[in-house]
Motif scaffolding. Structure first.
Motif, short mmCIF file in Angstrom:
data_model
loop_
_atom_site.label_atom_id
_atom_site.label_comp_id
_atom_site.label_asym_id
_atom_site.label_seq_id
_atom_site.Cartn_x
_atom_site.Cartn_y
_atom_site.Cartn_z
N LEU A 72 0.86 -1.18 0.00
CA LEU A 72 0.00 0.00 0.00
C LEU A 72 0.89 1.22 0.00
O LEU A 72 1.67 1.42 0.94
CB LEU A 72 -0.91 0.01 1.23
N ARG A 73 0.81 2.01 -1.06
CA ARG A 73 1.59 3.25 -1.14
C ARG A 73 0.65 4.43 -0.95
O ARG A 73 -0.33 4.60 -1.68
CB ARG A 73 2.32 3.39 -2.47
N LEU A 74 0.94 5.22 0.07
CA LEU A 74 0.17 6.41 0.37
C LEU A 74 0.80 7.60 -0.35
O LEU A 74 2.02 7.77 -0.30
CB LEU A 74 0.15 6.67 1.88
N VAL A 75 -0.03 8.40 -1.05
CA VAL A 75 0.51 9.51 -1.84
C VAL A 75 -0.17 10.83 -1.48
O VAL A 75 -1.37 10.88 -1.25
CB VAL A 75 0.39 9.25 -3.36
N ASN A 76 0.65 11.87 -1.46
CA ASN A 76 0.17 13.25 -1.30
C ASN A 76 -0.73 13.45 -0.08
O ASN A 76 -1.78 14.09 -0.17
CB ASN A 76 -0.56 13.72 -2.56
N LEU A 77 -0.31 12.90 1.04
CA LEU A 77 -1.08 13.02 2.28
C LEU A 77 -0.29 13.76 3.35
O LEU A 77 0.93 13.55 3.48
CB LEU A 77 -1.45 11.64 2.81
N ARG A 78 -0.96 14.57 4.11
CA ARG A 78 -0.35 15.14 5.31
C ARG A 78 -0.25 14.02 6.34
O ARG A 78 -0.97 13.02 6.26
CB ARG A 78 -1.21 16.27 5.85
N ILE A 79 0.62 14.19 7.32
CA ILE A 79 0.84 13.10 8.26
C ILE A 79 -0.44 12.69 8.98
O ILE A 79 -0.68 11.51 9.21
CB ILE A 79 1.98 13.38 9.28
N ARG A 80 -1.29 13.63 9.33
CA ARG A 80 -2.54 13.29 10.04
C ARG A 80 -3.56 12.60 9.13
O ARG A 80 -4.50 11.99 9.62
CB ARG A 80 -3.17 14.55 10.65
N GLN A 81 -3.38 12.70 7.82
CA GLN A 81 -4.27 12.02 6.88
C GLN A 81 -3.84 10.56 6.65
O GLN A 81 -4.65 9.74 6.24
CB GLN A 81 -4.29 12.75 5.54
#
Length: 118
Positions: A72-81
């Motif tokens: 799972l690659r998380l992209v363009n998210l702030r840390i809290r997101q």
């Protein structure tokens, strides 16, 4: 679910996933970062879905054909997101990830590459 968090993923994601009942290992707890290949191999050997921000893991899995248990690659998210999106993707696409899919997710977007296309 058994999850392996890459060092680049915010530490708070570990807490949120554990609170949701997941079995989580975070490589940020290690003394030093052993590199992407060791992280991917460790996640695979321990039968864990890898959660990362780095696109290099997809390249290792697709181009170099290094085995994995789902990425799972998380992209363009702030840390809290990060924990919010991570938990939602695991809820909706956990079966695909557990089958070895590569999922790329951001706010309002999810792309799934099924295991049989890797």
């Amino acid at each position: 679910m058994k999850i392996f968090l890459d060092t680049c993923v915010w530490r708070g994601v570990k807490t949120e996933l554990i609170n949701a009942g997941h079995d989580v290992v975070w490589s940020g707890d290690w003394n030093e970062d052993p590199g992407d290949e060791v992280i991917l191999a460790t996640a695979y050997q321990s039968n864990r879905i890898l959660v990362t921000l780095d696109r290099e893991f997809g390249e290792l899995a697709i181009i170099r054909r290094i085995p994995h248990c789902g990425i799972l690659r998380l992209v363009n998210l702030r840390i809290r997101q990060q924990p919010v999106v991570c938990l939602r993707v695991l809820e909706l696409y956990g079966k695909e990830l557990s089958s070895g899919a590569i999922v790329t997710a951001g706010l309002g977007q999810v792309r799934i590459r099924p295991a049989d296309e890797i």
